[in-house]
Design a protein around this motif. Structure first.
Motif, mmCIF file in Angstrom:
data_model
loop_
_atom_site.group_PDB
_atom_site.id
_atom_site.type_symbol
_atom_site.label_atom_id
_atom_site.label_comp_id
_atom_site.label_asym_id
_atom_site.label_seq_id
_atom_site.Cartn_x
_atom_site.Cartn_y
_atom_site.Cartn_z
ATOM 1 N N PHE A 195 0.868 -1.172 0.000
ATOM 2 C CA PHE A 195 0.000 0.000 0.000
ATOM 3 C C PHE A 195 0.904 1.222 0.000
ATOM 4 N N SER B 267 -1.842 4.874 3.696
ATOM 5 C CA SER B 267 -0.992 3.718 3.396
ATOM 6 C C SER B 267 -0.571 3.012 4.676
ATOM 7 N N THR C 134 4.944 -0.994 2.802
ATOM 8 C CA THR C 134 4.781 0.246 2.065
ATOM 9 C C THR C 134 6.173 0.789 1.787
#
Lengths: 73, 253, 358
Positions: free
Chosen positions: C26, C62, C78
């Motif tokens: 993400f 995120s 991430t």
């Protein structure tokens, strides 16, 4: 055929907010003058003969302390 | 007929949902959170999805929702629940994932997260508790506080020129392509609570059908911070909140 | 032996993520690391391993997506660069407090503020000392090559799950952007639901009748409970210092002077050591690979044979403070650094080193 109901209140968990009382269509419910272990007054059947077991009180009870029983007579 | 003859297991018609824990709720007497918790618990129980449901609790009074619904929970940072729910649902598509958020969490600090999760059409359920005030921090102005409403940070009433306007975020959410079901409900009486439960059930069913985001606002009271009795708070809500936040479905497809 | 393929450090991160069986990425675009997500989107791992890749609306989202995924026992990651990492620090603190494993890659650029897109090492304090609020630390791995970028992804996940804590890959614009040959591993499968339940019994996998509910939270209003949580975290950090310190040594056995440098600067310093040796100066290099836990014991072991240490960084002097803590005044600890995204040449560093020992 008539409906006859009764409620059981978990008095130690009841906070006596009165929302059940205000929602009772048959004015069965009252709020006690005594208090529970937490210092709250609690709901009780002030007028037990009037209860039809409609479940309105338990449906609106924020603390889920009311159990409703009902029989057909 | 004697009461003892009525109070028998075979005559029980309503009781505490088995998905609710036995913990005494920390909420103030008459707080709507408990009612909404109960309705969610009943839906989870009736759909038989206790082992498939993951709840995401916010920051605010309902931060402790995990103490009351007997399911797996994640407790999010303030406003970020939709981001947690997004990843949870995408990584565990067989689960029912819902966020439970108040007005400060969802409509103020978490505005970006909720708008984008809804706009992506995440297959999640959002339960939005709007009581027009910050509860846990002690009754400050919320994004949804009505004009004229007195709070700890609008002691002379909310003024548009000073504090801006109350935010109808649910109307905004309804405009987003990603949402399939957007509704505003309440729980002040048995009829409204039953309608809210139906809305929550529909929202959970939508998520199983991958229809997009289902968003259920529940207009609620915060009697402690409104400084009214629980019953009077319900009356105040009907008289003051419902005209500005009208109940009903905004979208259902 | 597998074929070596030329790629950017950032690309190596993306490929390693897929190959090691990562469940979800993400992220949000920011220079100089956008190639990580771009590579993932090109590779479409959701079609092969089932890995989820999502471009979020912000770095804040995120990192909170990582919280959601990690709560389910999934291996999630991430990547970002300095300003984006600042936004993530709230979330990293929550992840550390809720004891959730995950991987955060920081391809550092020059700061403060929007700074520059040129490389930097000015995020050392933020990453190594915690960064967000409260008493926590993350495992921090500092790669010095594209191969390290590749290898550290799997290593970081292993450590993150060993300790139930966020792991950081602290890279910089040099390592992220440069192209090098990378040897890649074979594809590993993602964990099955059964493996997740076995590896992470604490995870949100759905409350079944055979267990109590799993609650992922960093909240503990009871002071006694909260102190216990903090003590548990501190015990983990102590264990990391005992078991998982990583470093590389270059010509330290007979060294009389020592350079300490990590990441891209460690490669430049290797040339500096060679120049010094050619000029008859017994210089060595210590390259910390884990910045937390730090190579305290190794530095302490070397101090008696050393006349001086110089920390070389792309910062105003951050890691040097940790070196000084270990040395504790026994020998001079000097510093050389460049700022603003300027990467010094080996000659420049050598000159500064020679000046420092005069």
């Amino acid at each position: 055929m008539a409906l006859k109901g009764a409620i059981v209140v978990d008095t130690e968990k009841c906070k006596g907010c009165g929302i059940c009382e205000s929602n009772c269509p048959t004015k069965t419910i009252g709020i006690s003058t005594e208090v529970n272990g937490k210092g709250y007054p609690f709901a009780y059947m002030a007028n037990p003969d009037a209860c039809t077991g409609c479940t309105n009180c338990a449906t609106v009870c924020p603390d889920s302390v009311i159990t409703v029983y009902r029989v057909k007579i | 007929m004697d009461i003892k003859d009525i109070i028998k297991p075979e005559n029980k018609v309503y009781g505490k949902s088995p998905v609710l824990t036995d913990n005494i709720m920390h909420y103030c007497p008459g707080c709507s959170h408990g009612t909404v918790h109960k309705l969610i618990a009943e839906v989870i129980d009736e759909m038989g999805i206790q082992d498939k449901t993951i709840g995401i609790s916010p920051v605010g009074c309902s931060v402790f929702a995990y103490n009351y619904l007997d399911i797996d929970w994640q407790q999010a940072a303030h406003g970020r629940a939709p981001a947690l729910a997004t990843a949870t649902k995408r990584l565990c598509p067989d689960k029912y994932v819902f966020t439970y958020q108040g007005d400060g969490d969802l409509a103020s600090i978490g505005t970006a997260e909720i708008i984008h999760a809804c706009n992506r059409g995440e297959n999640i359920v959002v339960i939005f508790i709007n009581n027009a005030i910050y509860g846990m921090t002690g009754g400050q102005m919320a994004p949804t506080t009505l004009l004229g409403q007195v709070t700890a940070t609008t002691p002379y009433g909310r003024r548009a020129d000073l504090n801006g306007f109350p935010l109808k975020i649910t109307e905004l959410i309804a405009q987003l392509e990603g949402t399939c079901y957007v509704t505003r409900q309440s729980v002040q009486n048995a009829a409204s609570a039953r309608k809210t439960k139906k809305a929550i059930r529909k929202a959970f069913e939508n998520s199983a059908m991958n229809k997009g985001t289902s968003f259920v606002e529940v207009v609620c009271t915060c009697n402690s911070n409104w400084k009214l009795s629980p019953v009077k708070a319900n009356q105040w809500m009907v008289e003051n909140m419902f005209p500005f936040y009208p109940l009903g479905d905004m979208k259902d497809r | 032996m597998a074929e070596k393929i030329l790629m950017k450090g950032n690309e190596a991160i993306a490929r390693a993520a897929i190959h090691c069986g990562c469940d979800g990425y993400f992220g949000y675009p920011i220079t100089p690391q956008s190639e990580v997500m771009e590579t993932l989107m090109e590779e479409m791992p959701w079609e092969t391993t089932g890995m989820v890749v999502l471009q979020a609306e912000s770095e804040t989202s995120s990192i909170n997506m990582l919280y959601g995924g990690a709560s389910c026992g999934k291996r999630v990651m991430t990547s970002s660069s300095s300003p984006g990492i600042s936004l993530m620090c709230e979330g990293i603190s929550y992840l550390a407090g809720a004891e959730l494993p995950c991987l955060v890659v920081n391809v550092v650029r020059g700061g403060p503020g929007l700074g520059t897109i040129q490389p930097g090492q000015g995020d050392y304090f933020q990453m190594v000392k915690g960064g967000g609020h409260g008493d926590y630390k993350c495992i921090v791995l500092a790669p010095a090559s594209a191969q390290d970028m590749y290898d550290f992804v799997s290593k970081a996940f292993d450590l993150a799950f060993k300790y139930r804590t966020p792991a950081i890959i602290l890279s910089d614009g040099v390592i992220g952007q440069m192209m090098e040959k990378v040897e890649m591993s074979e594809q590993k499968p993602r964990w099955t639901d059964e493996e997740i339940k076995k590896n992470s019994p604490w995870a949100c996998t759905g409350k079944t009748n055979d267990r109590k509910q799993n609650i992922i939270t960093s909240l503990a209003l009871d002071a006694a409970v909260h102190e216990k949580l903090n003590e548990r975290l501190q015990a983990k950090y102590k264990k990391m210092e005992e078991e998982d310190v990583l470093f590389d040594s270059y010509m330290t056995e007979d060294a009389e002077h020592l350079l300490v440098a990590y990441g891209s600067m460690s490669r430049i310093c290797q040339s500096v050591v060679e120049t010094a040796r050619e000029n008859g100066i017994k210089l060595g290099l210590l390259r910390p690979i884990t910045l937390f836990p730090f190579a305290n014991k190794e530095i302490d072991r070397l101090v008696p044979q050393l006349k001086s240490i110089m920390s070389v960084e792309l910062s105003a002097g951050q890691m040097v403070e940790d070196v000084r803590l270990v040395v504790n005044g026994r020998i001079p600890v000097n510093f050389y650094g460049r700022l603003g995204g300027i990467v010094p040449s080996p000659e420049e560093v050598y000159e500064a080193f020679v000046k420092s020992i005069k």
